[in-house]
Design a protein around this motif. Structure first.
Motif, short mmCIF file in Angstrom:
data_model
loop_
_atom_site.label_atom_id
_atom_site.label_comp_id
_atom_site.label_asym_id
_atom_site.label_seq_id
_atom_site.Cartn_x
_atom_site.Cartn_y
_atom_site.Cartn_z
N PHE A 44 82.66 10.35 72.28
CA PHE A 44 83.13 9.66 73.49
C PHE A 44 83.06 10.54 74.73
CE2 PHE A 44 84.78 6.81 70.30
CZ PHE A 44 84.69 5.57 70.90
N GLU A 45 82.20 11.55 74.68
CA GLU A 45 82.08 12.49 75.79
C GLU A 45 81.69 11.78 77.09
OE1 GLU A 45 79.95 16.79 76.76
OE2 GLU A 45 79.01 15.40 75.34
N ASN A 46 80.71 10.89 77.02
CA ASN A 46 80.26 10.19 78.23
C ASN A 46 81.37 9.35 78.83
OD1 ASN A 46 77.70 11.28 78.03
ND2 ASN A 46 76.84 9.52 76.95
N LEU A 47 82.11 8.62 78.00
CA LEU A 47 83.19 7.78 78.50
C LEU A 47 84.29 8.61 79.15
CD1 LEU A 47 84.43 4.96 78.79
CD2 LEU A 47 85.45 5.26 76.52
N ILE A 48 84.62 9.71 78.52
CA ILE A 48 85.65 10.60 79.07
C ILE A 48 85.23 11.13 80.44
CG2 ILE A 48 86.81 12.83 78.75
CD1 ILE A 48 86.74 12.18 75.69
N HIS A 49 83.95 11.48 80.57
CA HIS A 49 83.42 11.97 81.85
C HIS A 49 83.37 10.87 82.90
CE1 HIS A 49 81.28 15.64 79.82
NE2 HIS A 49 82.58 15.82 79.99
N VAL A 50 83.07 9.65 82.48
CA VAL A 50 83.06 8.51 83.41
C VAL A 50 84.44 8.35 84.04
CG1 VAL A 50 82.99 5.98 83.52
CG2 VAL A 50 81.14 7.24 82.40
N HIS A 51 85.48 8.65 83.27
CA HIS A 51 86.85 8.56 83.78
C HIS A 51 87.26 9.82 84.55
CE1 HIS A 51 88.62 4.88 81.80
NE2 HIS A 51 87.42 4.95 81.22
N ASP A 52 86.29 10.73 84.75
CA ASP A 52 86.52 11.96 85.51
C ASP A 52 87.50 12.92 84.85
OD1 ASP A 52 84.73 11.36 87.60
OD2 ASP A 52 86.22 10.11 88.58
N HIS A 53 87.46 12.98 83.52
CA HIS A 53 88.28 13.93 82.79
C HIS A 53 87.36 14.93 82.07
CE1 HIS A 53 91.46 11.23 83.78
NE2 HIS A 53 91.07 10.29 82.94
N ARG A 54 87.91 16.07 81.75
CA ARG A 54 87.14 17.11 81.07
C ARG A 54 87.22 16.90 79.55
NH1 ARG A 54 87.99 23.71 81.80
NH2 ARG A 54 86.43 24.34 80.26
N ASN A 55 86.13 17.19 78.84
CA ASN A 55 86.10 17.06 77.39
C ASN A 55 85.71 18.40 76.75
OD1 ASN A 55 84.25 14.95 75.00
ND2 ASN A 55 86.14 16.07 74.78
N ILE A 56 86.63 18.98 76.01
CA ILE A 56 86.35 20.19 75.24
C ILE A 56 86.04 19.76 73.81
CG2 ILE A 56 87.30 22.35 74.32
CD1 ILE A 56 89.00 22.55 76.82
N ILE A 57 84.81 20.00 73.37
CA ILE A 57 84.38 19.58 72.04
C ILE A 57 84.62 20.72 71.05
CG2 ILE A 57 82.43 18.80 70.66
CD1 ILE A 57 81.30 17.68 73.39
N LEU A 58 85.39 20.44 70.01
CA LEU A 58 85.84 21.47 69.07
C LEU A 58 84.85 21.73 67.94
CD1 LEU A 58 89.54 20.21 68.88
CD2 LEU A 58 88.69 22.17 70.19
#
Length: 355
Positions: A44-58
């Motif tokens: 869901f990285e793209n969706l999280i970025h669309v909402h202007d939030h940062r995504n740290i992938i573990l």
């Protein structure tokens, strides 16, 4: 200030955890908070970025949250977020106890979103926004009473804390149509049970008897049957397929009746006062389906794991058509839905956390 969210979504578990955390994050961002999502993978990285939030992938297994615990604790120690939300059924008792200790030293409030009462969750605030949440207050307190050195967290229980997106706030009173024709079908973000495909077949198998109704299928972003469903629907005039709906609240308001699994979508349907037929896909949906039915708000048709896809799909479609014909019943349901959900849950959550 920074807020952390530890949640996951994929084809197996759907998008519910991600979506409700995004609702809270969007509300927090409106108040100037920076929101970081910690996820096992990039589904869901793209969706999280669309909402202007940062995504740290573990880069870990979402079922083994203990494996990323030490790294997560280091992030807390380094960035000292004001709040840390955990929303996962795979958070173990050890995970939360250890993380809570680190959060306490960093001045971070740890929040856990729950709906299954598995164990005394080590946290500062516990949210169970489900319709049955208030009924479980005594059970929560008993859980913590029996636990050693475990303080009862601030309990936020009930639908007033349902974390819905901003578009579900201030929905006007529904004008219930006497002649209902539009039926919304929602099977979630992933639909691992393949019920969407079975529901399309159920509509097709009933042929002309359902010809007066328009069945609007909302296909989730991770539905593995999307191509098959789209192909079958293209041959039937009363089935339309909808993907990437930009305003789900407006879409729901245009439909007269809905069919949905007993997950977080039910609370959106209540906010839009859309009379709904529901069903169960997993254990965590049982209490919700029973709670809605007990209060006379929704009708629960059953568990797909018991009835099987084809039988359940047939019952769901017939029940939705039957409800479409019951004008007074739809009016009654819509009125109850309006009293249950006002869409201000995320605002109330942030107000509690700001104290």
């Amino acid at each position: 200030m920074i807020i952390f969210f530890r949640c996951d979504g994929n084809m197996d578990i759907g998008s519910g955890h991600i979506m409700r955390c995004l609702s809270i994050a969007d509300s927090a961002a409106d108040h100037g908070e920076e929101c970081w999502f910690l996820t096992s993978d990039n589904a869901f990285e793209n969706l999280i970025h669309v909402h202007d939030h940062r995504n740290i992938i573990l880069n870990t297994d979402y079922k083994e949250m203990n494996s990323d615990l030490e790294f997560t604790k280091k992030l807390v120690q380094k960035y000292k977020p004001s709040v840390f939300f955990v929303d996962s059924y795979y958070a173990t008792e050890f995970y939360l106890f250890s993380l809570h200790g680190t959060c306490s030293l960093a001045g971070t409030k740890l929040v856990y979103i729950d709906d299954i009462l598995s164990f005394p969750y080590s946290c500062d605030v516990l949210i169970n926004y489900n319709i049955y949440g208030p009924e479980k207050e005594r059970e929560y307190k008993e859980l913590y009473k029996k636990a050693k050195n475990q303080k009862t967290p601030n309990l936020l229980l009930g639908t007033v804390y349902a974390p819905l997106r901003k578009e579900f706030q201030n929905i006007p009173k529904r004008i219930v149509k006497r002649d209902a024709a539009n039926i919304l079908i929602s099977t979630g973000g992933a639909d691992s049970a393949h019920l969407g495909l079975a529901l399309v077949h159920a509509v097709i198998n009933n042929g002309e008897s359902f010809g007066a109704y328009q069945f609007k299928f909302v296909i989730g972003p991770m539905n593995g049957d999307a191509e098959k469903i789209t192909f079958l629907a293209s041959k039937v005039p009363n089935i339309t397929i909808h993907k990437n709906v930009t305003s789900m609240s407006a879409f729901m308001q245009k439909c007269d009746v809905a069919v949905s699994a007993a997950g977080s979508t039910l609370y959106e349907l209540c906010a839009t006062q859309t009379p709904t037929i529901t069903y169960i896909l997993a254990d965590n949906q049982v209490l919700g389906a029973e709670g809605f039915e007990r209060q006379g708000i929704l009708k629960n048709i059953g568990d797909v794991r018991v009835k099987g896809c084809e039988n359940l799909a047939e019952e769901l479609i017939r029940s939705a058509v039957r409800l479409s014909c019951e004008y007074e019943e739809r009016k009654r349901i819509a009125m109850l839905q309006r009293t249950l959900i006002d869409g201000m849950g995320t605002k109330r959550i942030m107000e509690v956390l700001s104290c």
